[in-house]
Design a protein around this motif. Sequence first.
Motif, PDB file in Angstrom:
ATOM      1  N   LYS A  37      31.563  -5.487 -57.002  1.00 40.27           N
ATOM      2  CA  LYS A  37      31.564  -6.867 -57.517  1.00 40.27           C
ATOM      3  C   LYS A  37      30.484  -7.073 -58.589  1.00 40.27           C
ATOM      4  CE  LYS A  37      33.895  -9.024 -53.569  1.00 40.27           C
ATOM      5  NZ  LYS A  37      33.795  -9.935 -52.411  1.00 40.27           N
ATOM      6  N   LYS A  61      37.624  -3.893 -50.322  1.00 42.63           N
ATOM      7  CA  LYS A  61      37.988  -4.976 -49.402  1.00 42.63           C
ATOM      8  C   LYS A  61      39.145  -5.827 -49.929  1.00 42.63           C
ATOM      9  CE  LYS A  61      33.740  -5.858 -46.719  1.00 42.63           C
ATOM     10  NZ  LYS A  61      32.814  -4.787 -47.109  1.00 42.63           N
ATOM     11  N   THR A  86      42.560  -8.477 -41.948  1.00 47.18           N
ATOM     12  CA  THR A  86      42.990  -9.878 -41.897  1.00 47.18           C
ATOM     13  C   THR A  86      43.902 -10.263 -43.068  1.00 47.18           C
ATOM     14  OG1 THR A  86      40.910 -10.397 -43.013  1.00 47.18           O
ATOM     15  CG2 THR A  86      40.964 -10.722 -40.627  1.00 47.18           C
ATOM     16  N   MET A 111      37.187  -6.018 -39.430  1.00 43.58           N
ATOM     17  CA  MET A 111      36.334  -7.196 -39.232  1.00 43.58           C
ATOM     18  C   MET A 111      37.200  -8.440 -39.016  1.00 43.58           C
ATOM     19  SD  MET A 111      33.157  -8.209 -41.720  1.00 43.58           S
ATOM     20  CE  MET A 111      34.231  -8.475 -43.135  1.00 43.58           C
ATOM     21  N   GLU A 112      36.978  -9.138 -37.889  1.00 41.53           N
ATOM     22  CA  GLU A 112      37.689 -10.381 -37.554  1.00 41.53           C
ATOM     23  C   GLU A 112      39.202 -10.216 -37.356  1.00 41.53           C
ATOM     24  OE1 GLU A 112      34.615 -12.182 -36.862  1.00 41.53           O
ATOM     25  OE2 GLU A 112      35.917 -13.860 -37.406  1.00 41.53           O
ATOM     26  N   LYS A 135      27.760  -7.342 -41.523  1.00 41.15           N
ATOM     27  CA  LYS A 135      26.354  -7.486 -41.936  1.00 41.15           C
ATOM     28  C   LYS A 135      25.804  -8.837 -41.482  1.00 41.15           C
ATOM     29  CE  LYS A 135      22.837  -6.105 -44.481  1.00 41.15           C
ATOM     30  NZ  LYS A 135      22.083  -4.990 -43.930  1.00 41.15           N
ATOM     31  N   ASP A 136      26.652  -9.883 -41.565  1.00 42.34           N
ATOM     32  CA  ASP A 136      26.181 -11.229 -41.233  1.00 42.34           C
ATOM     33  C   ASP A 136      26.150 -11.509 -39.725  1.00 42.34           C
ATOM     34  OD1 ASP A 136      25.688 -11.880 -43.876  1.00 42.34           O
ATOM     35  OD2 ASP A 136      27.687 -12.674 -44.220  1.00 42.34           O
TER      36      ASP A 136
ATOM     37  N   LYS B  61      36.082 -13.844 -53.365  1.00 42.09           N
ATOM     38  CA  LYS B  61      36.690 -13.593 -52.045  1.00 42.09           C
ATOM     39  C   LYS B  61      35.715 -12.895 -51.077  1.00 42.09           C
ATOM     40  CE  LYS B  61      41.710 -13.369 -52.947  1.00 42.09           C
ATOM     41  NZ  LYS B  61      41.864 -13.768 -54.353  1.00 42.09           N
ATOM     42  N   THR B  62      34.565 -13.511 -50.878  1.00 36.90           N
ATOM     43  CA  THR B  62      33.561 -12.928 -49.979  1.00 36.90           C
ATOM     44  C   THR B  62      34.112 -12.774 -48.563  1.00 36.90           C
ATOM     45  OG1 THR B  62      31.684 -13.670 -51.269  1.00 36.90           O
ATOM     46  CG2 THR B  62      31.315 -13.436 -48.884  1.00 36.90           C
ATOM     47  N   CYS B  63      33.838 -11.601 -47.961  1.00 30.69           N
ATOM     48  CA  CYS B  63      34.278 -11.305 -46.584  1.00 30.69           C
ATOM     49  C   CYS B  63      33.059 -11.080 -45.690  1.00 30.69           C
ATOM     50  CB  CYS B  63      35.120 -10.038 -46.554  1.00 30.69           C
ATOM     51  SG  CYS B  63      36.629 -10.147 -47.524  1.00 30.69           S
ATOM     52  N   ASP B  64      31.917 -10.768 -46.289  1.00 28.60           N
ATOM     53  CA  ASP B  64      30.701 -10.401 -45.568  1.00 28.60           C
ATOM     54  C   ASP B  64      29.578 -10.487 -46.608  1.00 28.60           C
ATOM     55  OD1 ASP B  64      29.045  -9.435 -43.553  1.00 28.60           O
ATOM     56  OD2 ASP B  64      29.649  -7.349 -43.752  1.00 28.60           O
ATOM     57  N   GLU B  65      28.322 -10.367 -46.149  1.00 27.03           N
ATOM     58  CA  GLU B  65      27.179 -10.424 -47.072  1.00 27.03           C
ATOM     59  C   GLU B  65      27.224 -11.685 -47.931  1.00 27.03           C
ATOM     60  OE1 GLU B  65      25.838  -6.907 -48.873  1.00 27.03           O
ATOM     61  OE2 GLU B  65      27.016  -5.597 -47.604  1.00 27.03           O
ATOM     62  N   GLY B  66      27.396 -12.810 -47.243  1.00 29.75           N
ATOM     63  CA  GLY B  66      27.561 -14.093 -47.917  1.00 29.75           C
ATOM     64  C   GLY B  66      26.416 -14.465 -48.852  1.00 29.75           C
ATOM     65  N   MET B  84      36.471 -15.994 -47.966  1.00 31.38           N
ATOM     66  CA  MET B  84      37.715 -15.949 -47.199  1.00 31.38           C
ATOM     67  C   MET B  84      37.555 -16.731 -45.881  1.00 31.38           C
ATOM     68  SD  MET B  84      39.641 -14.357 -49.254  1.00 31.38           S
ATOM     69  CE  MET B  84      41.118 -14.320 -48.234  1.00 31.38           C
ATOM     70  N   THR B  86      39.064 -16.141 -43.298  1.00 31.47           N
ATOM     71  CA  THR B  86      39.137 -15.156 -42.212  1.00 31.47           C
ATOM     72  C   THR B  86      37.808 -14.417 -41.999  1.00 31.47           C
ATOM     73  OG1 THR B  86      40.033 -13.622 -43.835  1.00 31.47           O
ATOM     74  CG2 THR B  86      41.626 -14.711 -42.398  1.00 31.47           C
ATOM     75  N   SER B  87      36.816 -14.691 -42.828  1.00 27.93           N
ATOM     76  CA  SER B  87      35.499 -14.056 -42.641  1.00 27.93           C
ATOM     77  C   SER B  87      34.859 -14.559 -41.360  1.00 27.93           C
ATOM     78  CB  SER B  87      34.551 -14.443 -43.776  1.00 27.93           C
ATOM     79  OG  SER B  87      35.116 -14.170 -45.002  1.00 27.93           O
ATOM     80  N   PRO B  88      33.842 -13.833 -40.861  1.00 29.37           N
ATOM     81  CA  PRO B  88      33.093 -14.362 -39.716  1.00 29.37           C
ATOM     82  C   PRO B  88      32.546 -15.752 -40.062  1.00 29.37           C
ATOM     83  CG  PRO B  88      32.409 -12.103 -40.227  1.00 29.37           C
ATOM     84  CD  PRO B  88      33.313 -12.534 -41.334  1.00 29.37           C
ATOM     85  N   PHE B  89      32.550 -16.650 -39.095  1.00 34.79           N
ATOM     86  CA  PHE B  89      32.060 -18.003 -39.362  1.00 34.79           C
ATOM     87  C   PHE B  89      30.603 -17.979 -39.826  1.00 34.79           C
ATOM     88  CE2 PHE B  89      30.690 -22.370 -38.004  1.00 34.79           C
ATOM     89  CZ  PHE B  89      31.426 -23.049 -38.961  1.00 34.79           C
ATOM     90  N   GLU B  90      29.821 -17.018 -39.319  1.00 38.12           N
ATOM     91  CA  GLU B  90      28.422 -16.868 -39.760  1.00 38.12           C
ATOM     92  C   GLU B  90      28.358 -16.678 -41.284  1.00 38.12           C
ATOM     93  OE1 GLU B  90      29.840 -15.191 -37.232  1.00 38.12           O
ATOM     94  OE2 GLU B  90      28.350 -14.470 -35.777  1.00 38.12           O
ATOM     95  N   THR B  91      29.252 -15.859 -41.801  1.00 39.58           N
ATOM     96  CA  THR B  91      29.283 -15.600 -43.240  1.00 39.58           C
ATOM     97  C   THR B  91      29.579 -16.887 -44.004  1.00 39.58           C
ATOM     98  OG1 THR B  91      30.047 -13.339 -42.885  1.00 39.58           O
ATOM     99  CG2 THR B  91      30.492 -14.276 -45.046  1.00 39.58           C
ATOM    100  N   GLU B 112      45.876 -16.527 -44.492  1.00 43.11           N
ATOM    101  CA  GLU B 112      45.891 -15.902 -43.158  1.00 43.11           C
ATOM    102  C   GLU B 112      44.881 -16.512 -42.170  1.00 43.11           C
ATOM    103  OE1 GLU B 112      49.004 -14.142 -43.790  1.00 43.11           O
ATOM    104  OE2 GLU B 112      48.117 -12.849 -42.254  1.00 43.11           O
ATOM    105  N   LYS B 117      40.581 -21.784 -36.581  1.00 43.36           N
ATOM    106  CA  LYS B 117      39.491 -21.490 -37.525  1.00 43.36           C
ATOM    107  C   LYS B 117      39.397 -22.586 -38.588  1.00 43.36           C
ATOM    108  CE  LYS B 117      36.475 -18.372 -39.263  1.00 43.36           C
ATOM    109  NZ  LYS B 117      36.948 -17.021 -39.582  1.00 43.36           N
TER     110      LYS B 117
END
Lengths: 208, 208
Positions: A37, A61, A86, A111-112, A135-136, B61-66, B84, B86-91, B112, B117
């Motif tokens: 990115k 990803k 996902t 993931m998820e 990571k998060d 389209k971040t999925c992680d490492e927000g 996204m 669908t990412s972890p809510f933490e992200t 998706e 969510k």
Amino acid sequence: MKVQLALDRMTIDEAKSITEEVYDYIDIIEVGTSLIKDYGKKSISSMRDEFKDKLILADIKTCDEGEYEFKAAYEAGADIATVMGTSPFETIEICYKVSKEYKKHMMIDLMETDDRKIQQLKTCEDAILFLHLPKDSENKSLLDMFQSKKQLFKDVKRIAVGGGISEKVMPGITLINPEIVVVGSFITKSKNLSAAAREVRKVLENRR
Amino acid sequence: MKVQLALDRMTIDEAKSITEEVYDYIDIIEVGTSLIKDYGKKSISSMRDEFKDKLILADIKTCDEGEYEFKAAYEAGADIATVMGTSPFETIEICYKVSKEYKKHMMIDLMETDDRKIQQLKTCEDAILFLHLPKDSENKSLLDMFQSKKQLFKDVKRIAVGGGISEKVMPGITLINPEIVVVGSFITKSKNLSAAAREVRKVLENRR
């Protein structure tokens, strides 16, 4: 068991220099999402040109536009490209088809991804299923995550694990016995890069 | 209603030239995921430098490492960055926090994303919720998708819609009355770019 070195949050030159230092202890060079990115597909082709004898994984990803993104990654020199579990199943099917056409590999980042979807993904028989601690959310445990899904994974041919991997959790990882272990900052943020990579490799060798 | 022009699968120069042609009819310039993955964050900063008076959306389209990804996008000049659903809510929470720190906007791509969510995501009150028909599943209908989620969306402040938008489906879209309509290839693949963009704008103006 293969060691995949995840290169993230650094310049392409830093990625090259770290890779050189740990070259003998790793099997797969992961061009991390942040490199892609930040610098685009040039990050993939630069690593390809520099390191011809290792497998290159492009952690793109993919979430949509599977054909375009997978072709771009393989044409830039990747051997393995990643798609999110996902994503729409249509997208994953397209990525799988492209991986077969190019005679390359597809990794699905779980993931998820819920169990029903993982079950569906198992129809992509040659895909590498990547059990990924984000990571998060690194306070969770990879081994616990795997144990809870053991039944689901028992007939999966190719498994990768990663997220917060260090020397400390490696013995737990060897119990999972995946095809690939993805290690990032435990090596890349270490004061002594080659010592950290050698340590990871040593735990794996003892396992064999 | 704002028109967001999605620029994908082209060079940065092509993106600039298309944007110039339709400049008067659009409100937001979307630097598409493919531009970011092909050219890196340079694709965001180049568009920022060229078009100072429009909003720039970086479809990262971040999925992680927000935190890392959102800061990188805003610092490259984006006004809006995407994560996204669908990412972890933490992200997603981290991305939202960064968007507030930078006084910028966050868009959550709901591709998706399940209803449970989406309900959780509504706690990010100022986020733009993007109802997105994936490129790889364009045989579905955006209006049907919205109708099925009408109850869930009734208290959402900011809605965007997109995916396979053309002049033909625009009247249906105006029924949804979102804040943002994302239009891609209907404009960018048109033989007459400005006529296509003007047509989209006309349908929206008639709605007002």
